[in-house]
Design a protein around this motif. Structure first.
Motif, mmCIF file in Angstrom:
data_model
loop_
_atom_site.group_PDB
_atom_site.id
_atom_site.type_symbol
_atom_site.label_atom_id
_atom_site.label_comp_id
_atom_site.label_asym_id
_atom_site.label_seq_id
_atom_site.Cartn_x
_atom_site.Cartn_y
_atom_site.Cartn_z
ATOM 1 N N GLU A 88 -24.736 -10.393 9.192
ATOM 2 C CA GLU A 88 -24.825 -9.946 10.722
ATOM 3 C C GLU A 88 -23.804 -10.802 11.196
ATOM 4 O O GLU A 88 -22.921 -10.385 12.328
ATOM 5 N N ARG A 89 -24.177 -12.198 11.083
ATOM 6 C CA ARG A 89 -23.331 -13.093 11.738
ATOM 7 C C ARG A 89 -21.712 -13.110 11.524
ATOM 8 O O ARG A 89 -20.970 -13.525 12.511
ATOM 9 N N SER A 90 -21.565 -12.354 10.307
ATOM 10 C CA SER A 90 -19.980 -12.568 9.723
ATOM 11 C C SER A 90 -19.456 -11.546 10.904
ATOM 12 O O SER A 90 -18.050 -11.518 10.874
ATOM 13 N N PHE A 91 -19.876 -10.652 11.508
ATOM 14 C CA PHE A 91 -19.392 -9.778 12.593
ATOM 15 C C PHE A 91 -19.122 -10.333 13.793
ATOM 16 O O PHE A 91 -18.568 -9.692 14.723
ATOM 17 N N PHE A 92 -20.015 -11.471 13.803
ATOM 18 C CA PHE A 92 -19.798 -12.199 15.362
ATOM 19 C C PHE A 92 -18.541 -12.711 15.862
ATOM 20 O O PHE A 92 -17.773 -13.073 15.230
ATOM 21 N N TRP A 93 -18.429 -12.745 16.982
ATOM 22 C CA TRP A 93 -17.382 -13.315 17.635
ATOM 23 C C TRP A 93 -17.766 -13.788 18.979
ATOM 24 O O TRP A 93 -18.476 -13.039 19.847
ATOM 25 N N ILE A 94 -17.851 -15.051 19.240
ATOM 26 C CA ILE A 94 -18.582 -15.753 20.621
ATOM 27 C C ILE A 94 -19.977 -15.270 20.790
ATOM 28 O O ILE A 94 -20.211 -14.657 21.556
ATOM 29 N N ALA A 95 -20.717 -15.615 19.390
ATOM 30 C CA ALA A 95 -22.091 -14.902 19.637
ATOM 31 C C ALA A 95 -22.543 -13.713 19.685
ATOM 32 O O ALA A 95 -23.719 -13.517 20.293
ATOM 33 N N GLY A 96 -21.882 -12.974 19.178
ATOM 34 C CA GLY A 96 -22.043 -11.243 19.517
ATOM 35 C C GLY A 96 -20.692 -10.646 19.036
ATOM 36 O O GLY A 96 -19.743 -11.211 18.482
ATOM 37 N N VAL A 97 -20.789 -9.331 19.088
ATOM 38 C CA VAL A 97 -19.867 -8.428 18.356
ATOM 39 C C VAL A 97 -18.626 -8.351 19.287
ATOM 40 O O VAL A 97 -18.969 -8.721 20.434
ATOM 41 N N LYS A 98 -17.503 -8.329 18.692
ATOM 42 C CA LYS A 98 -16.226 -8.277 19.448
ATOM 43 C C LYS A 98 -16.366 -6.925 20.481
ATOM 44 O O LYS A 98 -16.655 -5.611 20.024
ATOM 45 N N PRO A 99 -15.886 -7.023 21.760
ATOM 46 C CA PRO A 99 -16.097 -6.105 22.802
ATOM 47 C C PRO A 99 -15.070 -4.925 22.143
ATOM 48 O O PRO A 99 -15.439 -3.400 22.310
ATOM 49 N N GLY A 100 -13.945 -5.148 21.351
ATOM 50 C CA GLY A 100 -13.093 -4.085 21.055
ATOM 51 C C GLY A 100 -13.700 -3.077 20.036
ATOM 52 O O GLY A 100 -12.831 -2.053 19.669
ATOM 53 N N LEU A 101 -14.961 -3.612 19.407
ATOM 54 C CA LEU A 101 -15.462 -2.969 18.457
ATOM 55 C C LEU A 101 -15.957 -1.205 19.064
ATOM 56 O O LEU A 101 -15.889 -0.417 18.288
ATOM 57 N N ALA A 102 -16.131 -1.461 20.232
ATOM 58 C CA ALA A 102 -16.443 0.015 21.034
ATOM 59 C C ALA A 102 -15.376 0.960 21.014
ATOM 60 O O ALA A 102 -15.676 2.097 20.840
ATOM 61 N N PHE A 103 -14.010 0.442 20.816
ATOM 62 C CA PHE A 103 -12.804 1.708 20.742
ATOM 63 C C PHE A 103 -12.868 2.109 19.399
ATOM 64 O O PHE A 103 -12.537 3.205 19.122
ATOM 65 N N ARG A 104 -13.263 1.107 18.228
ATOM 66 C CA ARG A 104 -13.272 1.678 16.951
ATOM 67 C C ARG A 104 -14.402 2.724 16.978
ATOM 68 O O ARG A 104 -14.106 3.641 16.146
ATOM 69 N N VAL A 105 -15.468 2.512 17.486
ATOM 70 C CA VAL A 105 -16.608 3.577 17.320
ATOM 71 C C VAL A 105 -16.152 4.589 18.014
ATOM 72 O O VAL A 105 -16.397 5.812 17.505
ATOM 73 N N VAL A 106 -15.594 4.739 19.084
ATOM 74 C CA VAL A 106 -15.123 5.931 19.925
ATOM 75 C C VAL A 106 -14.269 6.578 18.980
ATOM 76 O O VAL A 106 -14.011 7.904 18.821
ATOM 77 N N GLY A 107 -12.960 5.856 18.372
ATOM 78 C CA GLY A 107 -12.270 6.773 17.444
ATOM 79 C C GLY A 107 -12.729 7.230 16.425
ATOM 80 O O GLY A 107 -12.309 8.275 15.787
#
Length: 231
Positions: free
Chosen positions: A91-110
């Motif tokens: 799970e931590r391998s996906f982290f960016w500054i102690a959480g998921v990267k905000p840009g992940l939202a656009f991949r999910v939308v796509g």
């Protein structure tokens, strides 16, 4: 370079238990929301727009509760939040500054919303560019903080502490680091929540439900995969 500041073991253990207890209940509620989102999608043609918006608001509030609790723990021990034992290494391998990267939202939308209008696509692309710029700014800020740890003055203070001198100066250095880490974390979490809210405003109610269902499903799958790999 990695520095783990000293902290009281009892306090750290209390913080870990506190967040783990919260997270356990939060994940149970998240699974319930995923089921509700899926059921709503299967009958979306019969649902009123106001009912869809109510569900969307409740799901977004559910995520907001997570960030509020995370912020509370960070105020007690921000270094713990940057290396959270309640998440698996996967799970931590996906982290960016102690959480998921905000840009992940656009991949999910796509991958989940295929019926956006041209106007929606344009607005989404503009938001994506703005988010990337803010991600870079925060990434650069974190890099500056990390580079500062390797500065000669810090090493000199650490050397003197090793021979039981200048402990007060080391405390001052670590306090400055703590404040900087809290600030960059707060800004990163704010960008995460703000990006999700702005994405939701661009999409229609049905599209929002698709987006939130896909996002929730992805996070729960990552949690499940991480749990299996850690066994």
């Amino acid at each position: 370079m990695s520095i783990t500041p000293p902290r009281t073991v009892g306090r750290s253990n209390n913080n870990v238990r506190s967040f783990e207890n919260f997270l356990q209940g939060w994940l149970v509620r998240q699974e319930h929301y995923l089921e509700e989102l899926r059921c709503t999608l299967s009958t979306s043609h019969q649902s009123k727009d106001e009912d869809l918006r109510d569900l969307i608001s409740r799901v977004l509030f559910h995520y907001q509760q997570y960030y509020e609790e995370k912020s509370r723990i960070a105020k007690h021990d921000v270094f713990l939040v940057f290396s959270p034992p309640w998440f698996s290494p996967f799970e931590r391998s996906f982290f960016w500054i102690a959480g998921v990267k905000p840009g992940l939202a656009f991949r999910v939308v796509g991958s989940s919303v295929e019926d956006m209008s041209e106007e929606q696509v344009e607005r989404m692309e503009k938001l994506k560019a703005e988010t990337r710029a803010e991600e870079k700014e925060l990434g650069d800020e974190l890099a500056r903080i990390q580079e500062g740890l390797a500065a000669p003055p810090v090493f000199e203070v650490a050397r003197r502490v090793a021979v039981e001198e200048e402990c007060g100066e080391m405390d001052s250095v670590m306090e400055t680091l703590r404040v900087e880490m809290e600030s960059v974390l707060a800004n990163a979490d704010m960008l995460r929540t703000r990006t999700a809210e702005k994405v939701a405003k661009i999409l229609t109610a049905v599209q929002d439900v698709k987006f939130l269902a896909a996002l929730t499903e992805l996070q729960l799958k990552i949690r499940m995969w991480g749990s299996h790999l850690s066994r």
